[in-house]
Design a protein around this motif. Structure first.
Motif, PDB file in Angstrom:
ATOM      1  N   GLU A 160      76.468  98.242  48.554  1.00 39.31           N
ATOM      2  CA  GLU A 160      75.554  97.145  48.228  1.00 39.31           C
ATOM      3  C   GLU A 160      74.757  97.502  46.984  1.00 39.31           C
ATOM      4  N   PRO A 161      74.186  96.508  46.302  1.00 33.30           N
ATOM      5  CA  PRO A 161      73.306  96.817  45.168  1.00 33.30           C
ATOM      6  C   PRO A 161      72.181  97.754  45.618  1.00 33.30           C
ATOM      7  N   PRO A 162      71.811  98.756  44.803  1.00 34.85           N
ATOM      8  CA  PRO A 162      70.797  99.745  45.233  1.00 34.85           C
ATOM      9  C   PRO A 162      69.504  99.117  45.724  1.00 34.85           C
ATOM     10  N   GLU A 163      69.079  98.025  45.090  1.00 35.80           N
ATOM     11  CA  GLU A 163      67.819  97.408  45.510  1.00 35.80           C
ATOM     12  C   GLU A 163      67.961  96.602  46.800  1.00 35.80           C
ATOM     13  N   LEU A 164      69.204  96.404  47.255  1.00 35.87           N
ATOM     14  CA  LEU A 164      69.445  95.640  48.484  1.00 35.87           C
ATOM     15  C   LEU A 164      70.281  96.430  49.490  1.00 35.87           C
ATOM     16  N   ASP A 165      70.240  97.758  49.400  1.00 33.59           N
ATOM     17  CA  ASP A 165      71.066  98.547  50.313  1.00 33.59           C
ATOM     18  C   ASP A 165      70.694  98.325  51.774  1.00 33.59           C
ATOM     19  N   PHE A 166      69.454  97.828  52.047  1.00 32.00           N
ATOM     20  CA  PHE A 166      69.008  97.645  53.432  1.00 32.00           C
ATOM     21  C   PHE A 166      69.670  96.457  54.115  1.00 32.00           C
ATOM     22  N   ILE A 167      70.482  95.652  53.399  1.00 32.19           N
ATOM     23  CA  ILE A 167      71.221  94.607  54.099  1.00 32.19           C
ATOM     24  C   ILE A 167      72.443  95.179  54.819  1.00 32.19           C
ATOM     25  N   ALA A 168      72.663  96.477  54.669  1.00 30.71           N
ATOM     26  CA  ALA A 168      73.772  97.139  55.362  1.00 30.71           C
ATOM     27  C   ALA A 168      73.375  97.593  56.765  1.00 30.71           C
ATOM     28  N   TRP A 169      72.137  97.391  57.175  1.00 29.52           N
ATOM     29  CA  TRP A 169      71.721  97.778  58.522  1.00 29.52           C
ATOM     30  C   TRP A 169      70.567  96.906  58.984  1.00 29.52           C
ATOM     31  N   GLN A 170      70.329  96.922  60.276  1.00 27.15           N
ATOM     32  CA  GLN A 170      69.126  96.326  60.850  1.00 27.15           C
ATOM     33  C   GLN A 170      68.745  97.141  62.080  1.00 27.15           C
ATOM     34  N   LYS A 171      67.551  97.744  62.029  1.00 27.31           N
ATOM     35  CA  LYS A 171      67.052  98.563  63.129  1.00 27.31           C
ATOM     36  C   LYS A 171      65.788  97.892  63.660  1.00 27.31           C
ATOM     37  N   THR A 172      65.813  97.549  64.937  1.00 27.28           N
ATOM     38  CA  THR A 172      64.774  96.685  65.489  1.00 27.28           C
ATOM     39  C   THR A 172      64.141  97.305  66.734  1.00 27.28           C
ATOM     40  N   THR A 173      62.815  97.339  66.745  1.00 31.11           N
ATOM     41  CA  THR A 173      62.056  97.741  67.935  1.00 31.11           C
ATOM     42  C   THR A 173      61.295  96.528  68.446  1.00 31.11           C
ATOM     43  N   THR A 174      61.488  96.196  69.723  1.00 35.16           N
ATOM     44  CA  THR A 174      60.941  94.945  70.260  1.00 35.16           C
ATOM     45  C   THR A 174      60.093  95.218  71.494  1.00 35.16           C
TER      46      THR A 174
ATOM     47  N   ASP B 117      56.444  79.051  90.081  1.00 28.80           N
ATOM     48  CA  ASP B 117      57.896  79.136  90.276  1.00 28.80           C
ATOM     49  C   ASP B 117      58.674  78.347  89.234  1.00 28.80           C
ATOM     50  N   PHE B 118      57.993  77.520  88.430  1.00 27.99           N
ATOM     51  CA  PHE B 118      58.698  76.624  87.522  1.00 27.99           C
ATOM     52  C   PHE B 118      58.426  76.926  86.041  1.00 27.99           C
ATOM     53  N   TRP B 119      57.280  77.521  85.751  1.00 27.47           N
ATOM     54  CA  TRP B 119      56.881  77.715  84.367  1.00 27.47           C
ATOM     55  C   TRP B 119      56.853  79.201  84.002  1.00 27.47           C
ATOM     56  N   VAL B 120      57.447  79.514  82.855  1.00 30.60           N
ATOM     57  CA  VAL B 120      57.451  80.878  82.331  1.00 30.60           C
ATOM     58  C   VAL B 120      57.023  80.851  80.867  1.00 30.60           C
ATOM     59  N   VAL B 121      56.120  81.752  80.507  1.00 31.50           N
ATOM     60  CA  VAL B 121      55.674  81.899  79.121  1.00 31.50           C
ATOM     61  C   VAL B 121      56.033  83.312  78.655  1.00 31.50           C
ATOM     62  N   LYS B 122      56.616  83.405  77.463  1.00 24.40           N
ATOM     63  CA  LYS B 122      57.004  84.706  76.915  1.00 24.40           C
ATOM     64  C   LYS B 122      56.423  84.883  75.519  1.00 24.40           C
ATOM     65  N   LEU B 123      55.965  86.107  75.244  1.00 24.67           N
ATOM     66  CA  LEU B 123      55.489  86.482  73.915  1.00 24.67           C
ATOM     67  C   LEU B 123      56.210  87.753  73.502  1.00 24.67           C
ATOM     68  N   GLU B 124      56.635  87.810  72.240  1.00 21.46           N
ATOM     69  CA  GLU B 124      57.488  88.935  71.820  1.00 21.46           C
ATOM     70  C   GLU B 124      57.233  89.262  70.353  1.00 21.46           C
ATOM     71  N   SER B 125      57.226  90.552  70.031  1.00 26.30           N
ATOM     72  CA  SER B 125      57.114  90.964  68.635  1.00 26.30           C
ATOM     73  C   SER B 125      58.179  92.015  68.345  1.00 26.30           C
ATOM     74  N   SER B 126      58.752  91.927  67.148  1.00 25.60           N
ATOM     75  CA  SER B 126      59.817  92.847  66.753  1.00 25.60           C
ATOM     76  C   SER B 126      59.527  93.397  65.365  1.00 25.60           C
ATOM     77  N   TYR B 127      59.657  94.709  65.219  1.00 24.97           N
ATOM     78  CA  TYR B 127      59.515  95.354  63.918  1.00 24.97           C
ATOM     79  C   TYR B 127      60.906  95.727  63.427  1.00 24.97           C
ATOM     80  N   ASN B 128      61.237  95.284  62.213  1.00 23.34           N
ATOM     81  CA  ASN B 128      62.601  95.436  61.694  1.00 23.34           C
ATOM     82  C   ASN B 128      62.629  96.281  60.437  1.00 23.34           C
ATOM     83  N   ASP B 129      63.629  97.153  60.386  1.00 23.45           N
ATOM     84  CA  ASP B 129      63.977  97.902  59.172  1.00 23.45           C
ATOM     85  C   ASP B 129      65.373  97.434  58.771  1.00 23.45           C
TER      86      ASP B 129
END
Length: 418
Positions: free
Chosen positions: A352-366, A375-387
């Motif tokens: 990949e172009p040197p300035e865009l080499d990070f499109i060759a991977w994705q590392k995610t912590t969630t 019994d009927f309603w569920v609410v979810k909240l989520e955050s993910s940090y990506n490299d």
């Protein structure tokens, strides 16, 4: 905005009636369903939708019916719609519709439009109430593949085989036709990988096979699963543009025949009381031969016969580990880490172009949280940090010059199910 209003109206109407009125008396027919509305926002990069700035184009609705016609024959049907950015757009489709005949525990037959059994969770991924997170790990369950990988029209066999002190084994084999809408997520994911200028006209396949073998070990709660799929006759047609300095771009009709399109997944899950641990590893491979189609544009090509090329084999690689724990009846939390490489032979982005080499991977912590209101309603909240940005670059309409290597994704989702 029209779809958002429809969803808001649905929630309002549902909220008018107490839970006791949600039951339906249709004899032996079971009716269930769900409506969910989500929100996605990123601090950098657009991911899966126009998320830089936030988007409500993230919702699902489904109603399913099932009944036992005899002790061994069951029929089921679900209508479904979803919206994820430019994908789905709340079009109502037939999610599945099949007959299930269980002759013996070791042999059952399903025929019709059936859910694809692949990995631990593909068959149940629409059941939001069964998991902690807003989305499944994208390294193994890409959300943009979902319109093609949810179901197939055909048939399959399945069963359970006791193995004494070794536990028991279950298996499934499915064969049929998958749907590849040229405007769907799967087609839009692959088009730029075949050629960055490809304007897709058609995508179809002859048939696909999915096979799984699952070991329910003697240790309660521990299971191991292997999955494999193969798509035969996958083909793509469309226009490819060539730019020549000083001249207007030339457009030619091209075809791409997949000489190989298959994948596999290895999965393990352990459940103990309120704790669930899981890990999965997946690879997907493809190789194509391509050339010019026989049409009028051929007259502009300098050769008498179309030239056929064969691409190198490309294999993507993804894996994750995850843990979730239910602390109380109303609160559950989970954490996961995943990695995805579009080309496992270029994990460092050297091609990949040197300035865009990070499109060759994705590392995610969630980090995921789930709140069961009742019994009927569920609410979810989520955050993910990506490299990196390896899995969502093609759908997100990003300007490559403005991509950021490190970015956050925040997701919220409220689901009503009955």
């Amino acid at each position: 905005m029209k779809h958002l209003f429809t969803l808001a109206l649905s929630f309002f109407i549902i909220g008018l009636f107490p839970p006791g009125l949600w039951a339906f008396d249709l004899g032996d027919v079971e009716i269930h369903g769900f409506i969910s509305q989500g929100y996605l926002v990123t601090d950098h990069n657009n991911y899966l939708a126009d998320t830089d700035g936030g988007t409500f184009e993230f919702n699902e609705m489904g109603v399913n019916f099932s009944t036992d016609l005899t002790d061994q024959l069951r029929v089921s049907l679900q209508v479904f719609s979803r919206d994820l950015g430019d994908i789905g757009n709340n079009d109502v489709v037939l999610g599945y519709a099949y007959g299930d005949y269980r002759w013996q525990n070791w042999l059952g037959i399903r025929a019709g439009k059936i859910k694809i059994d692949y990995g631990l969770y593909n068959e149940t991924r629409e059941m939001d109430m069964l998991r902690t997170g807003v989305m499944l790990p994208q390294s193994v369950y890409p959300e943009i593949w979902r319109d093609s990988f949810s179901s197939l029209s055909g048939g399959g066999v399945y069963g359970y085989v006791p193995a004494g002190v070794a536990g028991k084994f279950s298996y499934s084999f499915q064969i049929g036709a998958m749907e590849f809408d040229k405007d769907g997520g799967y087609a839009r994911f692959f088009s730029p990988r075949l050629d960055e200028t490809l304007k897709l006209d058609d995508m179809e396949a002859d048939y696909a096979c999915f096979s799984t073998l699952q070991w329910h070990t003697p240790l309660p709660g521990l299971k191991v699963k292997g999955s494999y799929y193969n798509i035969e006759g996958l083909a793509v047609d469309g226009d490819v543009s060539w730019k020549i300095m000083g001249f207007d771009p030339l457009s030619y009709q091209f075809y791409f025949d997949f000489t190989q399109k298959d994948g596999c997944a290895l999965s393990i899950e352990y459940t103990w009381q309120n704790l669930t641990l899981s890990a999965e590893y997946a690879e997907d491979s493809y190789q194509v031969k391509f050339g010019m189609s026989e049409n009028e544009s051929m007259s502009d090509f300098p050769e008498d016969e179309p030239v056929v090329f064969k691409s190198p084999k490309i294999t993507s690689q993804g894996w994750y580990i995850a843990a979730s724990y239910r602390f109380t009846d109303w609160f559950e939390a989970g954490v996961s880490y995943s990695e995805y490489y579009p080309d496992k032979d270029d994990r460092d982005g050297d091609q990949e172009p040197p300035e865009l080499d990070f499109i060759a991977w994705q590392k995610t912590t969630t980090l995921s949280t789930r709140f069961d209101i009742n019994d009927f309603w569920v609410v979810k909240l989520e955050s993910s940090y990506n490299d990196g940005f390896g899995s969502g670059i093609d759908l997100a309409e990003n300007d490559a010059r403005e991509l950021e290597q490190y970015w956050w994704l925040f997701a919220a989702k409220v689901t009503f199910n009955f």
